[in-house]
Write an enzyme that holds these catalytic residues in place. Sequence first.
Site, PDB file in Angstrom:
ATOM      1  N   SER A  10       0.840  -1.194   0.000  1.00 16.78           N
ATOM      2  CA  SER A  10       0.000   0.000   0.000  1.00 16.78           C
ATOM      3  C   SER A  10       0.877   1.246   0.000  1.00 16.78           C
ATOM      4  O   SER A  10       1.608   1.499   0.963  1.00 16.78           O
ATOM      5  CB  SER A  10      -0.912   0.024   1.226  1.00 16.78           C
ATOM      6  OG  SER A  10      -1.521   1.298   1.344  1.00 16.78           O
ATOM      7  N   HIS A  35      -0.956  -1.323  -4.526  1.00 11.93           N
ATOM      8  CA  HIS A  35      -2.241  -1.008  -3.896  1.00 11.93           C
ATOM      9  C   HIS A  35      -2.318   0.489  -3.626  1.00 11.93           C
ATOM     10  O   HIS A  35      -1.454   1.053  -2.939  1.00 11.93           O
ATOM     11  CB  HIS A  35      -2.396  -1.790  -2.596  1.00 11.93           C
ATOM     12  CG  HIS A  35      -3.777  -1.710  -2.013  1.00 11.93           C
ATOM     13  ND1 HIS A  35      -4.819  -2.509  -2.453  1.00 11.93           N
ATOM     14  CD2 HIS A  35      -4.283  -0.924  -1.035  1.00 11.93           C
ATOM     15  CE1 HIS A  35      -5.910  -2.208  -1.765  1.00 11.93           C
ATOM     16  NE2 HIS A  35      -5.613  -1.244  -0.900  1.00 11.93           N
ATOM     17  N   ASP A  37      -4.619   3.447  -2.128  1.00  5.47           N
ATOM     18  CA  ASP A  37      -5.753   3.768  -1.261  1.00  5.47           C
ATOM     19  C   ASP A  37      -6.240   5.183  -1.534  1.00  5.47           C
ATOM     20  O   ASP A  37      -5.493   6.151  -1.361  1.00  5.47           O
ATOM     21  CB  ASP A  37      -5.339   3.656   0.211  1.00  5.47           C
ATOM     22  CG  ASP A  37      -5.158   2.214   0.649  1.00  5.47           C
ATOM     23  OD1 ASP A  37      -6.085   1.414   0.419  1.00  5.47           O
ATOM     24  OD2 ASP A  37      -4.100   1.886   1.210  1.00  5.47           O
ATOM     25  N   MET A  39      -8.945   7.936  -0.379  1.00  8.20           N
ATOM     26  CA  MET A  39      -9.829   8.284   0.728  1.00  8.20           C
ATOM     27  C   MET A  39     -10.335   9.716   0.561  1.00  8.20           C
ATOM     28  O   MET A  39      -9.583  10.581   0.116  1.00  8.20           O
ATOM     29  CB  MET A  39      -9.090   8.148   2.059  1.00  8.20           C
ATOM     30  CG  MET A  39      -8.454   6.792   2.286  1.00  8.20           C
ATOM     31  SD  MET A  39      -7.595   6.729   3.872  1.00  8.20           S
ATOM     32  CE  MET A  39      -6.825   5.111   3.769  1.00  8.20           C
ATOM     33  N   HIS A  68      -8.202   1.110  -4.554  1.00  7.44           N
ATOM     34  CA  HIS A  68      -9.233   0.888  -3.540  1.00  7.44           C
ATOM     35  C   HIS A  68      -9.904   2.222  -3.231  1.00  7.44           C
ATOM     36  O   HIS A  68      -9.305   3.099  -2.601  1.00  7.44           O
ATOM     37  CB  HIS A  68      -8.557   0.290  -2.299  1.00  7.44           C
ATOM     38  CG  HIS A  68      -9.466   0.075  -1.143  1.00  7.44           C
ATOM     39  ND1 HIS A  68      -9.001  -0.132   0.147  1.00  7.44           N
ATOM     40  CD2 HIS A  68     -10.826   0.032  -1.051  1.00  7.44           C
ATOM     41  CE1 HIS A  68     -10.024  -0.292   0.962  1.00  7.44           C
ATOM     42  NE2 HIS A  68     -11.142  -0.188   0.263  1.00  7.44           N
ATOM     43  N   MET A  70     -12.168   4.345  -1.250  1.00  2.66           N
ATOM     44  CA  MET A  70     -12.885   4.533   0.010  1.00  2.66           C
ATOM     45  C   MET A  70     -13.553   5.892  -0.039  1.00  2.66           C
ATOM     46  O   MET A  70     -13.197   6.824   0.696  1.00  2.66           O
ATOM     47  CB  MET A  70     -11.908   4.412   1.192  1.00  2.66           C
ATOM     48  CG  MET A  70     -11.435   3.001   1.419  1.00  2.66           C
ATOM     49  SD  MET A  70     -10.059   2.879   2.591  1.00  2.66           S
ATOM     50  CE  MET A  70      -8.673   3.050   1.462  1.00  2.66           C
ATOM     51  N   MET A 139     -11.568  -5.841   4.870  1.00  2.00           N
ATOM     52  CA  MET A 139     -10.849  -4.893   5.714  1.00  2.00           C
ATOM     53  C   MET A 139     -10.682  -5.505   7.103  1.00  2.00           C
ATOM     54  O   MET A 139     -11.661  -5.802   7.783  1.00  2.00           O
ATOM     55  CB  MET A 139     -11.604  -3.567   5.809  1.00  2.00           C
ATOM     56  CG  MET A 139     -11.697  -2.789   4.502  1.00  2.00           C
ATOM     57  SD  MET A 139     -10.086  -2.423   3.768  1.00  2.00           S
ATOM     58  CE  MET A 139      -9.302  -1.466   5.077  1.00  2.00           C
ATOM     59  N   ASP A 177      -6.739  -6.492   3.979  1.00  3.37           N
ATOM     60  CA  ASP A 177      -6.020  -5.229   4.157  1.00  3.37           C
ATOM     61  C   ASP A 177      -6.226  -4.724   5.574  1.00  3.37           C
ATOM     62  O   ASP A 177      -7.351  -4.506   6.008  1.00  3.37           O
ATOM     63  CB  ASP A 177      -6.554  -4.206   3.146  1.00  3.37           C
ATOM     64  CG  ASP A 177      -5.869  -2.852   3.230  1.00  3.37           C
ATOM     65  OD1 ASP A 177      -4.943  -2.686   4.042  1.00  3.37           O
ATOM     66  OD2 ASP A 177      -6.263  -1.949   2.467  1.00  3.37           O
TER      67      ASP A 177
END
Length: 220
Positions: A10, A35, A37, A39, A68, A70, A139, A177
């Site tokens: 990540s 990966h 992330d 957000m 990913h 979020m 998660m 994760d």
Amino acid sequence: MAEPALIAPSILSADFARLGEEVRAIDAAGADYIHIDVMDGHFVPNLTIGPGVVKALRPHSAKTFDVHLMIAPVDPFVDAFAEAGADIVTVHAEAGPHLHRTLQRIGDLGCKAGVSLNPGTPAAAVEPVLDLVDLILVMSVNPGFGGQSFIASQLDKLRTLRTMIAAQDRPIDLEVDGGINAETAPLAIAAGANVLVAGTAVFQGGPDRYAANIRRLRGS
């Protein structure tokens, strides 16, 4: 003998001042996926990056970009991340009312479609859309920040999902994760995960340690 787990570092734990170099370093160190992330400060309590950063990083690695999201609402952003170079686009089952439609759109854009489940969301939430899913992300922390401790109750969820996947006639990655390190990685693999997302456990010690850190997570 089972295939070794895929490792998806990540980049949330990378040095953001030199992100392109960090992506090249984990690629060279043996990462399977990158990966990323995303957000929004709304769906989860942190704010990270947008599609412009994904696009800027794309030339730095040919490895699978595992993005990913979020964010909520997620639908207005799916196209932008696909166009930026995402290979897998994962959305949260909790992030919107039209999960089926969102996954269809991801597939139409030529990306693999993933669904992520928060710790409080049961495995059954993904059952109605299994035919559209290429990856399920469990998660094992509450999303929003790196460096949290692994929530052991999620091992049962992994086992349940592995059984559901085994009943399908096509491959589906089972990813985990949160709090993944040399101690928790074997537990997650034993419970059925085949893709491990790790931030701190990969990036600790600097670039000279990345290859050894990845090997340790694989158990090799």
